[in-house]
Design a protein around this motif. Structure first.
Motif, PDB file in Angstrom:
ATOM      1  N   ILE A 293     -18.285 108.322  55.300  1.00 38.84           N
ATOM      2  CA  ILE A 293     -19.127 107.203  55.733  1.00 38.84           C
ATOM      3  C   ILE A 293     -18.325 105.919  55.934  1.00 38.84           C
ATOM      4  N   GLY A 294     -17.058 105.929  55.520  1.00 45.45           N
ATOM      5  CA  GLY A 294     -16.189 104.790  55.771  1.00 45.45           C
ATOM      6  C   GLY A 294     -16.391 103.620  54.841  1.00 45.45           C
ATOM      7  N   ARG A 295     -16.896 103.861  53.662  1.00 45.53           N
ATOM      8  CA  ARG A 295     -17.024 102.788  52.665  1.00 45.53           C
ATOM      9  C   ARG A 295     -17.168 103.371  51.268  1.00 45.53           C
ATOM     10  N   LYS A 296     -16.948 102.541  50.269  1.00 45.76           N
ATOM     11  CA  LYS A 296     -17.071 102.946  48.880  1.00 45.76           C
ATOM     12  C   LYS A 296     -18.549 103.096  48.497  1.00 45.76           C
ATOM     13  N   THR A 297     -18.788 103.616  47.289  1.00 49.28           N
ATOM     14  CA  THR A 297     -20.154 103.744  46.768  1.00 49.28           C
ATOM     15  C   THR A 297     -20.239 103.090  45.401  1.00 49.28           C
ATOM     16  N   LEU A 298     -21.466 102.852  44.969  1.00 47.74           N
ATOM     17  CA  LEU A 298     -21.741 102.319  43.632  1.00 47.74           C
ATOM     18  C   LEU A 298     -22.509 103.359  42.839  1.00 47.74           C
ATOM     19  N   GLY A 299     -22.425 103.276  41.518  1.00 50.47           N
ATOM     20  CA  GLY A 299     -23.259 104.125  40.666  1.00 50.47           C
ATOM     21  C   GLY A 299     -22.598 105.423  40.289  1.00 50.47           C
ATOM     22  N   ASN A 300     -23.120 106.505  40.808  1.00 51.18           N
ATOM     23  CA  ASN A 300     -22.719 107.878  40.499  1.00 51.18           C
ATOM     24  C   ASN A 300     -22.988 108.223  39.043  1.00 51.18           C
ATOM     25  N   TYR A 301     -24.245 108.034  38.623  1.00 46.43           N
ATOM     26  CA  TYR A 301     -24.677 108.487  37.300  1.00 46.43           C
ATOM     27  C   TYR A 301     -26.179 108.756  37.340  1.00 46.43           C
ATOM     28  N   PRO A 302     -26.700 109.507  36.382  1.00 43.45           N
ATOM     29  CA  PRO A 302     -28.149 109.766  36.347  1.00 43.45           C
ATOM     30  C   PRO A 302     -28.903 108.490  36.007  1.00 43.45           C
ATOM     31  N   ALA A 303     -29.999 108.257  36.719  1.00 45.07           N
ATOM     32  CA  ALA A 303     -30.750 107.026  36.481  1.00 45.07           C
ATOM     33  C   ALA A 303     -32.137 107.115  37.096  1.00 45.07           C
ATOM     34  N   SER A 304     -33.016 106.262  36.601  1.00 41.11           N
ATOM     35  CA  SER A 304     -34.297 106.034  37.260  1.00 41.11           C
ATOM     36  C   SER A 304     -34.033 105.221  38.518  1.00 41.11           C
ATOM     37  N   GLY A 305     -34.686 105.590  39.609  1.00 39.24           N
ATOM     38  CA  GLY A 305     -34.450 104.913  40.868  1.00 39.24           C
ATOM     39  C   GLY A 305     -34.787 103.434  40.849  1.00 39.24           C
ATOM     40  N   THR A 306     -35.874 103.083  40.175  1.00 41.04           N
ATOM     41  CA  THR A 306     -36.253 101.671  40.119  1.00 41.04           C
ATOM     42  C   THR A 306     -35.309 100.865  39.231  1.00 41.04           C
TER      43      THR A 306
END
Length: 388
Positions: A116-129
């Protein structure tokens, strides 16, 4: 014959025998919701026989019920949406979809970021809100999408609609879907667009799921292949990867889905109208909100009365669920439970037909009633038990 199959998403009726394997001992979505609000009178569901299969404070039992009532026990390994729906349509999954309780391996994330040509944030289990509140400000600053998972087999990508156009988010999900195959083949890649400002972010209705296709033909394929109408409402085109449907309409909430159900009742289709009411699970079960869950159930029950009264003599109504989602347990995830089986129509013999091993028994029964090839559909038909 017209069949209206309605899935009350997440509405379980008591822990399954193997609930302990999933950490779900004591789960009972239907009972706990009624208990939490001091009792509730689900008048029409009560008449159909729901209190005969689960203790439902505030809803009186009626004998005989208006139709046939029973329970279905899931046989597939897993308790996610895709697994439940596929089994209802005749497929038992003996190998579970992979889950990633510690986040996705670095290789997967690196490949996705490269694509996608960019970094990501997060990458852990979580509630979406919760995760959009935690990482939303950083996302606004960088434009990096938020990647997260849950106890389910999902790869979720959240992005603010003002930062990432929704169509771009969908394209990223398609890329992730291509990458996540084999041992990393999660059941669903989910686009989670959101809007708002820090401290007041909210998810928008343009969620979209990108599922793996079923491994073989389901009831939907069997019916449509023989010329029957297979109409889906809700998120079902995503769950079945658009397979086996003659017409699909995506609905963002219960109200839209119930409105379309009412409209289709006046149409002369011949076959199956398969609908999913998502609010119970998405808005209330996953957020541990019993009052909201109860309110949505009462709204559905109120809608149900006139729907039943106007059914044609050869119509069939079936109400069930795909898993539980007990909002009184500490977890915000699905729960391993029996699901209700309510069957109504002029052709149906009233009574309690007991518990059936396999959600797939429903798919087998419908294949039986429509006279289509059921060789690949697992389970046992209960048609002889319910027909007059």
């Amino acid at each position: 014959m017209r069949t209206f199959l309605i899935i009350l998403d997440g509405y379980g009726v008591g822990e399954a025998p193997d609930a302990s394997l999933y950490g779900d001992e004591g789960s009972n979505t239907a009972y706990h919701i009624a208990l939490a609000v001091g009792g509730m009178n689900l008048t029409n569901l009560g008449k159909l026989g729901l209190p005969l299969i689960v203790n439902l404070p505030g809803t009186p039992a009626q004998w005989p019920p208006l139709g046939a009532v029973g329970r279905l026990r899931e046989l597939s390994i897993g308790k996610d949406t895709t697994t439940g729906h596929w089994e209802l349509a005749g497929i038992i999954l003996r190998d579970p979809f992979p889950t990633f309780p510690n986040g996705f391996p670095a290789e997967i994330i690196e490949n996705f970021e490269r694509a996608i040509g960019r970094k990501t944030l997060g990458n852990y289990p979580a509630s979406g809100t919760v995760i959009i509140e935690e990482l939303g400000p950083k996302h606004l600053e960088t434009g990096y999408p938020i990647v997260y998972t849950s106890a389910d087999s999902v790869f979720q990508i959240a992005a603010h609609e003002d930062i990432v156009p929704v169509e771009t988010l969908y394209d990223w999900c398609k890329i992730a879907r291509e990458l996540l195959q084999g041992q990393a083949g999660v059941a669903r890649v989910i686009a989670r667009p959101f809007a708002g400002k820090p401290g007041n972010f909210f998810r928008t209705p343009r969620r979209k799921d990108f599922s793996l296709p079923p491994p073989r033909d389901t009831l939907l394929d069997k019916l449509s292949g023989k010329g029957y109408d297979v109409i889906t409402l809700g998120k079902l085109e995503d769950i079945f990867a658009n397979r086996g449907m003659t017409k699909s309409l995506h609905c963002s909430d219960n109200d839209e889905c119930m409105k379309l159900l009412q409209e289709f009742k006046d149409e002369n289709f011949n076959g199956l109208l398969f609908s999913n009411l998502i609010d119970f699970d998405m808005k209330y079960g996953h957020r541990n909100n019993p009052p909201g869950f109860a309110k949505a159930l009462l709204e559905f029950d109120c809608w149900l009365g006139p729907f039943i009264e106007d059914m044609r003599s050869d119509d069939l109504l079936i109400i069930t669920a795909d898993h539980g989602n007990d909002p009184l347990t500490p977890s915000t995830d699905h729960s391993r439970e029996y699901v209700p089986l309510l069957v109504y129509g002029d052709m149906i013999r009233p009574g309690n037909i007991g518990t059936f091993k396999g959600f797939c028994c429903l798919g087998k029964t419908l294949a039986d009633l429509y006279g289509v090839d059921d060789e690949e559909i697992e389970g046992s038909s209960f048609a002889a038990l319910i027909l007059k």
